[in-house]
Scaffold this motif. Structure first.
Motif, PDB file in Angstrom:
ATOM      1  N   ASP A 143       0.924  -1.142  -0.580  1.00 57.35           N
ATOM      2  CA  ASP A 143      -0.289  -0.172  -0.101  1.00 57.35           C
ATOM      3  C   ASP A 143       0.789   1.291   0.644  1.00 57.35           C
ATOM      4  O   ASP A 143       2.182   0.895   0.458  1.00 57.35           O
ATOM      5  CB  ASP A 143      -1.217   0.036   1.195  1.00 57.35           C
ATOM      6  N   LEU A 180      -6.376   5.528   3.024  1.00 58.92           N
ATOM      7  CA  LEU A 180      -4.732   4.940   2.645  1.00 58.92           C
ATOM      8  C   LEU A 180      -4.264   4.961   4.639  1.00 58.92           C
ATOM      9  O   LEU A 180      -3.991   6.107   4.656  1.00 58.92           O
ATOM     10  CB  LEU A 180      -3.909   6.353   2.101  1.00 58.92           C
ATOM     11  N   ARG A 238      -4.789   1.000  -1.538  1.00 60.63           N
ATOM     12  CA  ARG A 238      -4.916   2.050  -0.378  1.00 60.63           C
ATOM     13  C   ARG A 238      -5.531   0.864   0.862  1.00 60.63           C
ATOM     14  O   ARG A 238      -4.489   1.591   1.446  1.00 60.63           O
ATOM     15  CB  ARG A 238      -5.369   2.935  -0.723  1.00 60.63           C
ATOM     16  N   ASP A 286      -7.883  10.901  -0.433  1.00 61.26           N
ATOM     17  CA  ASP A 286      -7.257   9.083   0.138  1.00 61.26           C
ATOM     18  C   ASP A 286      -7.513   9.039   1.313  1.00 61.26           C
ATOM     19  O   ASP A 286      -7.277   7.729   1.871  1.00 61.26           O
ATOM     20  CB  ASP A 286      -6.342   8.869  -0.924  1.00 61.26           C
TER      21      ASP A 286
END
Ligand code: DC
Length: 221
Positions: free
Chosen positions: A8, A190, A128, A182
């Motif tokens: 990620d 994330l 993510r 994100d």
């Protein structure tokens, strides 16, 4: 049991290039989950559905069949039978993908597909929320990052190579905006999994990054 490696990190950290090369070297399948979110975004943009219009996006999910096919070890993304692998790589689709990826029903829609691929294959899967949500039991989790400027420079070079004429400041601004969207979204933001190994590639060349990731994976095999 299949071996699952989760990678990620933010946009432009080199996840896809590094994971693809490592997977080829180790004989694993490389799964780029961002491409699945991009395929939903592509469907919306091409049907003139605004990615901001959550209820319409959700109501049309049953019209979308995203698919990952692996041809000679290379991932191709199909939407309703159409190979959209190249068409999903535009800045417009990047921003739309970030928007649709914040919709819980879209994440749920793609969750099963990702789990199935990982259950059936040895995979290096990037995204993510792979280490935190999709593959919490992955044998190795890597959080790959680099400074926003280093990532913008790489993305800029990539776009130039593809024949585009990007504006560096715009590329940097898009990266900063996507990082913010994100990491601040309510669902599956994330973030580094607690048991993930942090790998910062700001000062590393691509080759050094690939070598580092391959040796981390070889250690657990
Ligand atoms: O990695 P990428 O730039 O192709 O991802 C496109 C968008 O999809 C990005 O804004 C974040 C989102 N994404 C996500 O939310 N979860 C994933 N596992 C992969 C991507």
């Amino acid at each position: 049991m299949s071996i699952n490696i989760a990678i990620d990190g933010p946009a432009g950290a080199g996840k896809s290039t590094i994971a693809r090369k490592a997977a080829a070297e180790l004989g694993f399948i490389y799964v780029d989950t961002g491409a699945l979110y991009r395929s939903i975004a592509y469907f919306c943009v091409s049907r003139e559905v605004s990615p901001e219009d959550t209820s319409t996006v959700v109501s049309r999910l049953d019209e979308i069949t995203p698919e990952l096919r692996f041809i000679d070890g290379v991932q191709h993304v199909f939407v309703n039978g159409e190979d959209v692998s190249d068409r999903i790589r535009t800045p417009e689709i990047s921003l739309a993908a970030s928007r649709v990826s914040a919709i819980p029903e879209v994440r749920q829609f793609l969750f099963g597909l990702q789990k199935k691929i990982a259950a059936e294959n040895n995979v290096i899967m990037d995204g993510r929320d792979i280490g935190t949500v999709v593959l919490p039991d992955a044998q190795l989790k890597i959080f790959l990052t680099a400074s926003p400027e280093a990532r913008a420079k790489r993305r800029y070079a990539e776009l130039c190579e593809k024949g585009n004429a990007p504006d560096y400041e715009q590329v940097l601004a898009d990266i900063i905006k996507r990082d913010k969207d994100d990491s601040e979204r309510a669902i599956a933001p994330l973030k580094q999994a607690e048991d993930a190994v942090l790998c910062d590639t700001t000062e590393l060349t691509l080759e050094e990054s690939i070598d580092k990731i391959i040796s981390m994976i070889k250690e657990i095999l």
